[in-house]
Write an enzyme that holds these catalytic residues in place. Structure first.
Site, mmCIF file in Angstrom:
data_model
loop_
_atom_site.group_PDB
_atom_site.id
_atom_site.type_symbol
_atom_site.label_atom_id
_atom_site.label_comp_id
_atom_site.label_asym_id
_atom_site.label_seq_id
_atom_site.Cartn_x
_atom_site.Cartn_y
_atom_site.Cartn_z
ATOM 1 N N HIS A 365 -2.358 -8.251 11.330
ATOM 2 C CA HIS A 365 -2.931 -7.795 10.058
ATOM 3 C C HIS A 365 -2.025 -6.852 9.283
ATOM 4 O O HIS A 365 -2.475 -6.244 8.309
ATOM 5 C CB HIS A 365 -4.267 -7.074 10.281
ATOM 6 C CG HIS A 365 -5.359 -7.948 10.785
ATOM 7 N ND1 HIS A 365 -6.266 -8.568 9.952
ATOM 8 C CD2 HIS A 365 -5.703 -8.300 12.033
ATOM 9 C CE1 HIS A 365 -7.123 -9.260 10.684
ATOM 10 N NE2 HIS A 365 -6.801 -9.115 11.953
ATOM 11 N N LYS A 559 -10.001 1.309 -2.024
ATOM 12 C CA LYS A 559 -9.384 0.864 -0.767
ATOM 13 C C LYS A 559 -8.866 2.102 -0.053
ATOM 14 O O LYS A 559 -8.810 3.177 -0.646
ATOM 15 C CB LYS A 559 -8.239 -0.124 -1.026
ATOM 16 C CG LYS A 559 -7.300 0.301 -2.180
ATOM 17 C CD LYS A 559 -6.251 -0.753 -2.481
ATOM 18 C CE LYS A 559 -6.773 -1.854 -3.403
ATOM 19 N NZ LYS A 559 -6.711 -3.194 -2.831
ATOM 20 N N ARG A 560 -8.482 1.944 1.228
ATOM 21 C CA ARG A 560 -7.871 3.073 1.927
ATOM 22 C C ARG A 560 -6.757 3.642 1.059
ATOM 23 O O ARG A 560 -6.059 2.903 0.371
ATOM 24 C CB ARG A 560 -7.241 2.600 3.250
ATOM 25 C CG ARG A 560 -8.190 2.451 4.413
ATOM 26 C CD ARG A 560 -7.436 2.062 5.685
ATOM 27 N NE ARG A 560 -6.843 0.746 5.603
ATOM 28 C CZ ARG A 560 -5.547 0.491 5.799
ATOM 29 N NH1 ARG A 560 -4.696 1.460 6.099
ATOM 30 N NH2 ARG A 560 -5.076 -0.745 5.701
ATOM 31 N N LYS A 565 -0.260 0.980 -1.089
ATOM 32 C CA LYS A 565 -1.279 0.412 -1.977
ATOM 33 C C LYS A 565 -1.141 0.954 -3.406
ATOM 34 O O LYS A 565 -1.754 0.482 -4.337
ATOM 35 C CB LYS A 565 -2.682 0.699 -1.428
ATOM 36 C CG LYS A 565 -2.967 -0.032 -0.121
ATOM 37 C CD LYS A 565 -4.322 0.339 0.422
ATOM 38 C CE LYS A 565 -4.595 -0.245 1.802
ATOM 39 N NZ LYS A 565 -5.062 -1.648 1.769
ATOM 40 N N THR A 670 -8.933 -7.939 0.952
ATOM 41 C CA THR A 670 -10.145 -8.762 0.886
ATOM 42 C C THR A 670 -11.041 -8.291 -0.257
ATOM 43 O O THR A 670 -11.866 -9.050 -0.753
ATOM 44 C CB THR A 670 -10.939 -8.711 2.209
ATOM 45 O OG1 THR A 670 -10.963 -7.362 2.668
ATOM 46 C CG2 THR A 670 -10.314 -9.603 3.260
ATOM 47 N N LYS A 674 -13.581 -10.056 -3.328
ATOM 48 C CA LYS A 674 -14.943 -9.645 -3.698
ATOM 49 C C LYS A 674 -15.034 -9.408 -5.196
ATOM 50 O O LYS A 674 -16.001 -9.834 -5.856
ATOM 51 C CB LYS A 674 -15.343 -8.365 -2.937
ATOM 52 C CG LYS A 674 -15.433 -8.579 -1.436
ATOM 53 C CD LYS A 674 -15.469 -7.267 -0.654
ATOM 54 C CE LYS A 674 -15.127 -7.553 0.804
ATOM 55 N NZ LYS A 674 -14.791 -6.353 1.586
HETATM 56 C C1 26V Z 1 -3.396 1.205 9.594
HETATM 57 C C2 26V Z 1 -2.907 2.481 9.575
HETATM 58 C C3 26V Z 1 -3.662 3.528 10.269
HETATM 59 C C4 26V Z 1 -2.956 4.846 10.368
HETATM 60 C C5 26V Z 1 -2.133 5.163 9.150
HETATM 61 C C6 26V Z 1 -1.143 4.092 8.847
HETATM 62 C C7 26V Z 1 -1.740 2.755 8.858
HETATM 63 C C8 26V Z 1 -1.149 1.727 8.164
HETATM 64 C C9 26V Z 1 -1.670 0.462 8.187
HETATM 65 C C10 26V Z 1 -2.791 0.190 8.910
HETATM 66 C C11 26V Z 1 -3.286 -1.191 8.880
HETATM 67 C C12 26V Z 1 -3.801 -1.684 10.184
HETATM 68 C C13 26V Z 1 -4.218 -3.104 10.099
HETATM 69 C C14 26V Z 1 -5.125 -3.377 8.929
HETATM 70 O O1 26V Z 1 -6.138 -2.764 8.751
HETATM 71 N N1 26V Z 1 -4.758 -4.368 8.131
HETATM 72 C C15 26V Z 1 -5.540 -4.855 7.014
HETATM 73 O O2 26V Z 1 -6.234 -6.009 7.449
HETATM 74 C C16 26V Z 1 -6.991 -6.618 6.419
HETATM 75 C C17 26V Z 1 -7.743 -7.776 7.039
HETATM 76 O O3 26V Z 1 -6.865 -8.761 7.435
HETATM 77 C C18 26V Z 1 -6.080 -7.061 5.297
HETATM 78 O O4 26V Z 1 -6.868 -7.621 4.275
HETATM 79 C C19 26V Z 1 -5.289 -5.891 4.750
HETATM 80 O O5 26V Z 1 -4.363 -6.337 3.809
HETATM 81 C C20 26V Z 1 -4.575 -5.182 5.890
HETATM 82 O O6 26V Z 1 -3.967 -3.975 5.452
#
Ligand code: 26V
Length: 828
Positions: A365, A559-560, A565, A670, A674
């Site tokens: 992901h 979003k986060r 982003k 996603t 929406k």
């Molecule tokens: C998590 C974290 C957590 C700590 C801070 C840095 C950081 C950077 C990236 C992530 C992403 C972890 C994986 C994730 O959540 N991916 C998301 O998955 C979605 C479902 O597939 C997708 O639509 C998003 O584009 C993707 O960012």
């Protein structure tokens, strides 16, 4: 309402009303003195739960008898949101419940709002898991979700003068009516200890601490089908034997209950801080806890269904079980399945390996380097000694396979292997590599992302296993994300399509295209949008105190908060717009398109720049919204505590949505789907699923800007070489912030991240400066398009009409056919 009315309702004028009244009397929330919306919620939820449990038992029994191959989705995150409206919607009893509650003196909407979001997740990955469960149930697929029952969900975000503050989100404070504790389903989970080798050479993990995993089941109803599947959440607890009564009576209270408090830590929070070694151990414990409990349960069920069926073989396990890893967080399922098969069931390596790799598949992901998990080998050696042995053996055999010469990849071993010993002080396990080597299928979550996985991140493996890699473009459930959150628009769609079949067959939304110019539809479409905008404006007023004008363009980015982003790009654009408005004459201002820019999202607690961005948005909002010269042309609002329920309010009321990540960095996104489904136009880069959305809805209906993914590496190099030529508008916006117009907070460190020429995390790695001019040009095209009401409405209708591909039903059907090999199994 008065208690007398409750008594009246008990005279069964309607079965549901009396059922709710029954629960209200026997629920722990009942007070003989009041029947407020809160009591009404618990009573209604419990009455719905009764129905769910019935169809759930029938589904389970049917699966048990039919014994089909079944999928198990392992995820550290689920963002379920509220369940009441969703459940009665899926069961097709929404109107009946609304009527029943009216009889009891309540309004369904108000009652539903009492429910706390189950926020056992962080962002898109968690919400995806929840959309998938909805689709699995709706498609009658034999599937289960497995997760952790966090005591506190994702933190509650409070905005103060300081910026974001995090508070514990006590979603279980007044208990959740949707979970059923299963005291009959408990598995032991070991940590620490050591490996014992028997004289025959077999190995066994012993000693250490053993904590119990207790199951809580959440029923997941499908839409208009009897099938109701399970989300099984594990809670950690210590057993009574671990309570040292002697020590306790001796006054040693802490040590008497030591294991109990350790157990409590495991499921206390999602993503506990991992800066310290203890924090890292706790995270790894969580991951292993999920994997071990789920696999023990899966194996138990596999054996139970074989019972009395004559001879069966372990080699059939992959014909009955598919395990999907939602990102690398549950990677430990790989060595744990190997361990259970070898050490507990007595299988040899080759057979165990064949079973494991045919069972497990992995979804990636993210390509962000900092999010690709690497676990320290020394921590693993301590916490999971047997698993590290197994991982080392997988690594060794993988290297031998590559070195055998048949793959021609000998020179790539250092980057492909699982263990990374390059830093002898800190050898690590690369979890994504372990997943790729051990899974039978690996997939990305949008076409562009999957292509990048094949050409970059996992390129070397592709030549060894050319057919292992797939794409499964993400999707969203049309039930929650259109039918239930936007009933007005749904009704219009059903009326014009003369069917509501689109709810389970979203492709037929293309039928709206033929009406894209129809003025009658335009009028209905516009009035539904306006009603949602009014509702949203009321909500914004209530949570922020800011009045926004429903006649302005509602522009939303939620979003986060993350630098990739590029919320910063959005806010710099807003700052520039503000400055220009200030410089205009009144007459000139009147010719602009009034805008309300809304942002929302949570910043990870330790992510300093993300928190600075939240603060900046709020400071810009405070200045702009209180500036009488311009505040009828521009508002900037930070919507606090963004979560699933807030999204359900924002999305129907949106007209423009920003999906503006640096190309190549957003795996899919996603929420873009929406927004688009709800007739909102997108301004965005060619990133993630944006690419496919634009293809589906037509490029003329998408406000595109920015560098393309394949240009990004060159642009970064140019930037590093000092060749970047900045745009004067970009400089003006940054300078304006630095000048202190938005308060005394020191924004220099944040803005400095957009300057300079060097390296990751510095020198504008996310190319905000490069994309700023084309972003502003795209925004100017938005302003123009919005002035042409007919054109805008047409684009809006075509957005909805082209969103059919993005149903999670389509995604899940593809997983079922192309990865899991499972078939629908509808309960009779
Ligand atoms: C998590 C974290 C957590 C700590 C801070 C840095 C950081 C950077 C990236 C992530 C992403 C972890 C994986 C994730 O959540 N991916 C998301 O998955 C979605 C479902 O597939 C997708 O639509 C998003 O584009 C993707 O960012």
């Amino acid at each position: 309402m008065p208690i007398a009315a409750l008594r009246d309702a008990c005279r069964p004028s309607s079965e549901i009303a009396s059922n709710i009244a029954y629960h209200s009397r026997y629920s722990p929330h009942f007070s003989p003195l009041k029947f407020d919306p809160e009591q009404a919620f618990y009573a209604a939820a419990e009455s719905v739960r009764d129905r769910l449990i019935q169809s759930w038992n029938e589904t389970f029994l049917h699966f048990h008898k039919a014994d089909p191959k079944q999928t198990y989705y392992l995820s550290m995150e689920y963002l379920q949101g509220r369940a009441l409206s969703n459940a009665i919607g899926n069961l097709g009893i929404r109107d009946a419940y609304a009527d029943a509650l009216t009889k009891l003196g309540h309004q369904l909407e108000k009652v539903a709002e009492q429910e706390k979001d189950a926020a056992l997740g962080n962002g898109g990955l968690g919400r995806l898991a929840s959309c998938f469960l909805d689709s699995m149930a709706t498609l009658n697929l034999p599937a289960w979700g497995y997760g952790l029952r966090y005591r506190y969900g994702l933190f509650k975000q409070k905005i103060s003068k300081e910026g974001q503050e995090e508070l514990a989100e006590d979603w279980l404070e007044k208990f959740s009516p949707w979970e059923v504790v299963r005291h009959d389903i408990v598995f032991p989970i070991r940590f620490f200890g050591h490996v014992e080798v028997s004289p025959t050479g077999s190995r066994k993990w012993v000693g250490g601490e053993v904590i119990q995993a207790l199951a809580y089941d959440v029923p997941i109803p499908g839409y208009k089908t009897k099938n109701t599947i399970s989300l099984r959440l594990w809670e950690a607890k210590a057993s009574a034997e671990d309570f040292n009564l002697f020590q306790f009576n001796d006054g040693q209270y802490d040590s008497a209950a030591q294991l109990h408090s350790k157990a409590q830590q495991i499921c206390a929070v999602l993503y506990p801080g991992d800066a310290t070694e203890d924090g890292k151990i706790l995270r790894l414990k969580q991951q292993f806890f999920l994997c071990s409990a789920s696999l023990q349960d899966i194996i138990f069920r596999f054996k139970e269904r074989r019972d009395g069926k004559g001879a069966w073989q372990w080699s059939n396990f992959p014909d009955k079980v598919a395990v999907q890893l939602n990102d690398t967080h549950p990677t430990l399922a790989i060595p744990e399945l190997m361990r259970l098969l070898m050490d507990d069931e007595g299988l040899g390596w080759d057979e165990a390996w064949d079973i494991t790799s045919r069972t497990i598949a992995y979804t990636n992901h993210t390509v962000l380097p900092e999010a690709l998990e690497k676990w320290s080998q020394s921590i693993m050696a301590k916490l999971l000694p047997r698993h590290l042995e197994i991982i080392k053996e997988i690594d060794k055999r993988f290297i031998a396979m590559v070195m055998s010469g048949s793959t021609g990849m000998e020179s790539k071993i250092a980057t492909m292997r699982i263990l990374d010993d390059s830093n002898p002080q800190k050898p690590v396990v690369r979890m994504a590599n372990l997943c790729v080597v051990s899974s039978h299928k690996v997939n990305g979550v949008a076409q562009l992302h999957s292509d990048i996985l094949k050409s970059e991140l996992f390129a070397d493996y592709v030549s060894i296993w050319p057919t292992k890699f797939q794409n499964k473009t993400n999707g969203i459930t049309p039930r929650r994300w259109l039918r239930f959150c936007n009933p007005d628009l749904s009704d219009i769609i059903s009326k014009w399509l003369k069917t509501d079949e689109w709810i389970t067959n979203l492709d037929i939304l293309t039928g709206l295209r033929q009406f894209a110019d129809n003025e009658e539809l335009h009028a209905e479409w516009a009035s539904a949008k306006m009603a949602s905008k009014y509702r949203l404006a009321q909500y914004v007023l209530q949570v922020t105190g800011v009045t926004i004008d429903p006649n302005s363009l509602f522009d939303i980015q939620v979003k986060r908060i993350h630098e990739y982003k590029r919320q910063l790009l959005n806010i710099l654009g807003a700052v520039y717009r503000y400055k220009k408005l200030k410089e205009m004459s009144i007459e000139e201002r009147k010719k602009t398109t009034p805008r309300t820019i809304m942002l929302g999202g949570k910043a990870f607690a330790t992510y300093t720049n993300a928190k600075r961005i939240v603060k900046l948005v709020n400071d810009v909002g405070a200045a702009v919204n209180n500036d009488p010269d311009v505040n009828s042309y521009l508002k900037v609002v930070f919507v606090p505590n963004y979560n699933v329920s807030v999204a359900e309010m924002l999305i129907p009321g949106s007209e423009l949505s920003q999906h503006i990540s640096t190309a190549g960095m957003e795996a899919s996104g996603t929420s873009n789907m929406k927004f688009s489904l709800n007739g909102c136009l997108i301004i965005g880069t060619l990133d993630g699923a944006n690419v496919e959305i634009r293809e589906e809805i037509g490029e003329e209906n998408f406000f595109l800007f920015g560098a393309k993914a394949d240009e990004v590496p060159r642009l970064r190099k140019e930037r590093e070489a000092g060749l970047f030529k900045t745009d004067p508008r970009f400089e003006e916006a940054k300078l304006y912030i630095r000048s202190g117009v938005f308060g005394s907070y020191d924004y220099n460190p944040l803005l400095d991240s957009l300057e300079g020429n060097s390296g990751y995390g510095r020198g504008d790695y996310f190319l905000v400066g490069h994309d700023f001019p084309s972003y502003m040009d795209a925004q100017a095209r938005v302003d123009e398009a919005y002035k042409d009401r007919k054109r805008w409405l047409k684009m809006s209708i075509l957005s909805t009409a082209g969103s059919g591909k993005f149903s999670s039903d389509r995604t899940i059907a593809q997983y079922a056919n192309e990865i899991w090999g499972i078939k629908p199994c509808p309960a009779p």
